[in-house]
Design a protein around this motif. Structure first.
Motif, PDB file in Angstrom:
ATOM      1  N   LYS A  45       0.848  -1.194   0.000  1.00 23.05           N
ATOM      2  CA  LYS A  45       0.000   0.000   0.000  1.00 23.05           C
ATOM      3  C   LYS A  45       0.880   1.240   0.000  1.00 23.05           C
ATOM      4  CE  LYS A  45      -3.625   2.206   2.706  1.00 23.05           C
ATOM      5  NZ  LYS A  45      -4.439   2.119   3.934  1.00 23.05           N
ATOM      6  N   ILE A  46       0.590   2.160  -0.926  1.00 19.49           N
ATOM      7  CA  ILE A  46       1.349   3.399  -1.040  1.00 19.49           C
ATOM      8  C   ILE A  46       0.461   4.554  -0.573  1.00 19.49           C
ATOM      9  CG2 ILE A  46       2.516   4.978  -2.621  1.00 19.49           C
ATOM     10  CD1 ILE A  46       3.004   2.542  -4.438  1.00 19.49           C
ATOM     11  N   THR A  47       0.988   5.376   0.343  1.00 17.34           N
ATOM     12  CA  THR A  47       0.268   6.543   0.838  1.00 17.34           C
ATOM     13  C   THR A  47       1.178   7.765   0.764  1.00 17.34           C
ATOM     14  OG1 THR A  47       0.968   6.214   3.124  1.00 17.34           O
ATOM     15  CG2 THR A  47      -1.058   5.099   2.448  1.00 17.34           C
ATOM     16  N   TYR A  75       5.584  -0.978   7.666  1.00 19.26           N
ATOM     17  CA  TYR A  75       5.482   0.442   7.306  1.00 19.26           C
ATOM     18  C   TYR A  75       6.868   1.065   7.190  1.00 19.26           C
ATOM     19  CZ  TYR A  75       4.647   5.418   7.662  1.00 19.26           C
ATOM     20  OH  TYR A  75       4.649   6.770   7.441  1.00 19.26           O
ATOM     21  N   ILE A  76       7.097   1.769   6.088  1.00 18.00           N
ATOM     22  CA  ILE A  76       8.356   2.488   5.858  1.00 18.00           C
ATOM     23  C   ILE A  76       8.011   3.898   5.371  1.00 18.00           C
ATOM     24  CG2 ILE A  76      10.490   2.578   4.521  1.00 18.00           C
ATOM     25  CD1 ILE A  76      10.352  -0.477   4.355  1.00 18.00           C
ATOM     26  N   PHE A 131       4.938   3.803   2.690  1.00 16.40           N
ATOM     27  CA  PHE A 131       4.300   2.622   2.122  1.00 16.40           C
ATOM     28  C   PHE A 131       4.302   1.492   3.141  1.00 16.40           C
ATOM     29  CE2 PHE A 131       8.738   2.314   0.921  1.00 16.40           C
ATOM     30  CZ  PHE A 131       9.059   0.990   1.175  1.00 16.40           C
ATOM     31  N   ILE A 132       3.383   0.563   2.969  1.00 16.90           N
ATOM     32  CA  ILE A 132       3.247  -0.589   3.847  1.00 16.90           C
ATOM     33  C   ILE A 132       3.444  -1.839   3.002  1.00 16.90           C
ATOM     34  CG2 ILE A 132       1.744  -1.854   5.422  1.00 16.90           C
ATOM     35  CD1 ILE A 132       0.254   0.848   5.847  1.00 16.90           C
ATOM     36  N   ILE A 189      12.930  -1.043  -4.056  1.00 19.53           N
ATOM     37  CA  ILE A 189      12.942   0.159  -3.230  1.00 19.53           C
ATOM     38  C   ILE A 189      14.170   0.087  -2.326  1.00 19.53           C
ATOM     39  CG2 ILE A 189      11.691   1.490  -1.510  1.00 19.53           C
ATOM     40  CD1 ILE A 189       9.109   0.295  -2.698  1.00 19.53           C
ATOM     41  N   TYR A 190      15.113   0.981  -2.570  1.00 18.20           N
ATOM     42  CA  TYR A 190      16.358   1.015  -1.807  1.00 18.20           C
ATOM     43  C   TYR A 190      16.179   1.924  -0.599  1.00 18.20           C
ATOM     44  CZ  TYR A 190      18.293  -1.182  -5.934  1.00 18.20           C
ATOM     45  OH  TYR A 190      18.533  -2.048  -6.966  1.00 18.20           O
ATOM     46  N   LEU A 191      16.578   1.428   0.565  1.00 18.45           N
ATOM     47  CA  LEU A 191      16.399   2.154   1.824  1.00 18.45           C
ATOM     48  C   LEU A 191      17.716   2.755   2.291  1.00 18.45           C
ATOM     49  CD1 LEU A 191      14.225  -0.515   3.659  1.00 18.45           C
ATOM     50  CD2 LEU A 191      13.450   1.443   2.329  1.00 18.45           C
ATOM     51  N   LYS A 192      17.628   3.874   3.029  1.00 17.82           N
ATOM     52  CA  LYS A 192      18.825   4.518   3.569  1.00 17.82           C
ATOM     53  C   LYS A 192      19.438   3.676   4.689  1.00 17.82           C
ATOM     54  CE  LYS A 192      17.219   9.142   2.453  1.00 17.82           C
ATOM     55  NZ  LYS A 192      16.658  10.389   2.977  1.00 17.82           N
TER      56      LYS A 192
END
Length: 148
Positions: free
Chosen positions: A75-77, A92-93, A81-82, A114-117
């Motif tokens: 889910k994108i908000t 959740y991120i 996103f979740i 999706i690359y995270l910091k």
């Protein structure tokens, strides 16, 4: 912004159920052969069959969606996103923790990575076995969040 959803595909549910049934069949074969042949020591066929059962069980757990009652996998908000797509999903991120989003196409399979910091922060919240699998996923894809 309107929330965007990606839904689970029923074929994954059937694949997992098929693997569970295959495991049950393998276990039954092992038990019956063990009882009928009255082995005093463990034969080589029994070890190979045990290895197949373990591999199928790990694979079934790895791809099983967390909550099959909910069809929402991703889910994108506006806030973030979740991710609830698999056992390895990070939940959740927020967008502040996202470094970049990239579309990759390999062997006719489209992926969104999706690359995270700070992926270690999210990995630390998981159980030890899930952390191990996420580490392997990061080695292959460079990120723990991969959507096909």
């Amino acid at each position: 912004m309107k929330a965007t959803y990606i839904r689970h595909n029923d074929s994954i549910k059937y694949l997992v159920l098929c693997m569970i049934v295959a495991n049950c069949v393998f276990i039954e074969i092992m038990l019956v052969s063990f009882i009928v042949n009255q082995y005093n020591s463990i034969p080589l066929d029994f070890l190979w069959l045990s290895l197949v059962v373990v591999i199928l069980a790990i694979w079934a757990v790895a791809i099983t969606p967390r909550d099959w009652k909910s069809n929402v996998a991703f889910k994108i908000t506006d806030q973030g996103f979740i991710d609830q797509s698999t056992y390895l999903a990070l939940g959740y991120i927020p967008w502040e923790d996202v470094q970049k989003v990239k579309r990759v196409k390999r062997l006719n399979i489209d992926q969104i990575r999706i690359y995270l910091k700070e992926e270690g922060k999210y990995r630390a919240k998981k159980r030890p076995f899930a952390r191990f699998l996420i580490s392997i996923k990061c080695l292959f894809f460079g990120t723990p969040v991969v959507l096909s």
